[in-house]
Design an enzyme around this catalytic site. Structure first.
Site, PDB file in Angstrom:
ATOM      1  N   ARG A 231       0.778  10.341   0.792  1.00 39.59           N
ATOM      2  CA  ARG A 231       1.216  11.369   1.747  1.00 39.59           C
ATOM      3  C   ARG A 231       2.367  12.211   1.226  1.00 39.59           C
ATOM      4  NH1 ARG A 231       1.110   7.520   7.205  1.00 39.59           N
ATOM      5  NH2 ARG A 231      -0.914   6.624   6.665  1.00 39.59           N
TER       6      ARG A 231
ATOM      7  N   LYS B 196     -10.841  -1.617   7.266  1.00 38.01           N
ATOM      8  CA  LYS B 196      -9.578  -1.437   7.991  1.00 38.01           C
ATOM      9  C   LYS B 196      -9.972  -1.006   9.407  1.00 38.01           C
ATOM     10  CE  LYS B 196      -6.004   2.173   7.911  1.00 38.01           C
ATOM     11  NZ  LYS B 196      -4.791   2.583   7.206  1.00 38.01           N
TER      12      LYS B 196
ATOM     13  N   GLU C 189       0.886  -1.174   0.000  1.00 35.16           N
ATOM     14  CA  GLU C 189       0.000   0.000   0.000  1.00 35.16           C
ATOM     15  C   GLU C 189       0.916   1.214   0.000  1.00 35.16           C
ATOM     16  OE1 GLU C 189      -2.690   0.274   3.421  1.00 35.16           O
ATOM     17  OE2 GLU C 189      -2.454   2.446   3.379  1.00 35.16           O
TER      18      GLU C 189
HETATM   19  C1  3PG Z   1      -0.599   4.188   8.688  1.00 32.04           C
HETATM   20  O1  3PG Z   1      -1.637   4.709   8.367  1.00 32.04           O
HETATM   21  O2  3PG Z   1       0.455   4.801   8.796  1.00 32.04           O
HETATM   22  C2  3PG Z   1      -0.652   2.726   8.861  1.00 32.04           C
HETATM   23  O3  3PG Z   1      -1.768   2.418   9.590  1.00 32.04           O
HETATM   24  C3  3PG Z   1       0.586   2.142   9.403  1.00 32.04           C
HETATM   25  O4  3PG Z   1       0.631   2.286  10.755  1.00 32.04           O
HETATM   26  P1  3PG Z   1       1.981   1.937  11.520  1.00 32.04           P
HETATM   27  O5  3PG Z   1       3.000   2.892  11.002  1.00 32.04           O
HETATM   28  O6  3PG Z   1       1.626   2.166  12.969  1.00 32.04           O
HETATM   29  O7  3PG Z   1       2.290   0.501  11.224  1.00 32.04           O
END
Ligand code: 3PG
Length: 210
Positions: A50, A134, A46
């Site tokens: 960002r 999710k 994924e």
């Molecule tokens: C996110 O949105 O950054 C993901 O959920 C990943 O989360 P994490 O960095 O806590 O694994």
């Protein structure tokens, strides 16, 4: 409204089991990370929206890393969905759920995994025609205990918990009957990417299947 894309999502993500959540600001890093993930046995990724480079990274990985499933994350607006439509993305992940985003994903035939954190949000998702969510941010909102509690009233619902999950507890999540897959960034942290430690990315990936 096209339900088929949503219906096939648990099978696709279930095959992946562990979904790295990757944030990168260059095509070169994105390609190097994805090649290391793949070498470690990970089936796909994924890539979050960002960074300004995210769409270019998605395109490059789709074009240059064979047999690798590419989804987009941090999808927050209908405009994000429109941008992804032309990329023929395998899946899109949103941190939350709005009826507008959900309906537009159906219309655009984009398999969307929307985020929920409460029973009321699951109800809103069911009303929108969805049964796969999710759980975000999984650890902060109750983690394993919350997922176990949601199983009784929502027997028809499946989850991909993400947020605060790591190498020591992801197996506990995967062992729950209502969990199809987990997401996390522990094998693609900003430190590993910043130091170009692709060997460690590969090692942490391979450890997901030990
Ligand atoms: C996110 O949105 O950054 C993901 O959920 C990943 O989360 P994490 O960095 O806590 O694994």
């Amino acid at each position: 409204m096209n339900q088929a894309a949503a219906d096939s999502l648990p099978a696709l993500l279930g095959e992946m089991r562990v979904i790295p959540v990757l944030t990168v600001s260059s095509v070169a890093s994105g390609l190097a990370v994805c090649r290391a993930l793949k070498a470690g046995g990970i089936r796909g990724v994924e890539i979050t929206l960002r960074t300004p480079e995210a769409l270019d990274v998605i395109k490059a990985v789709q074009d240059q890393v064979d047999d690798f499933i590419v989804g987009a994350g941090t999808v927050k607006t209908v405009n994000d969905l429109r941008e992804l439509q032309s990329l023929n993305i395998a899946f899109a992940v949103s941190p939350g759920l709005t009826r507008r985003l959900s309906d537009r994903a159906f219309e655009l035939d984009i398999p969307l995994l929307p985020g929920v954190a409460t029973a009321s949000e699951v109800l809103a998702g069911l009303e929108a025609g969805r049964t796969f969510f999710k759980l975000f941010p999984a650890r902060a909102v109750g983690g394993l205990a919350l997922l176990k509690s949601l199983a009784a009233p929502f027997a028809e619902v499946e989850f991909c918990p993400t947020g605060g999950i790591g190498p020591d507890d992801f197996r506990d999540y995967l062992a729950l009957p209502n969990v199809v897959c987990v997401g996390g960034s522990w094998m693609v942290t900003s430190e590993l990417i910043g130091s170009e430690n692709w060997g460690e990315v590969e090692r942490l990936s391979r450890a997901c299947f030990d």
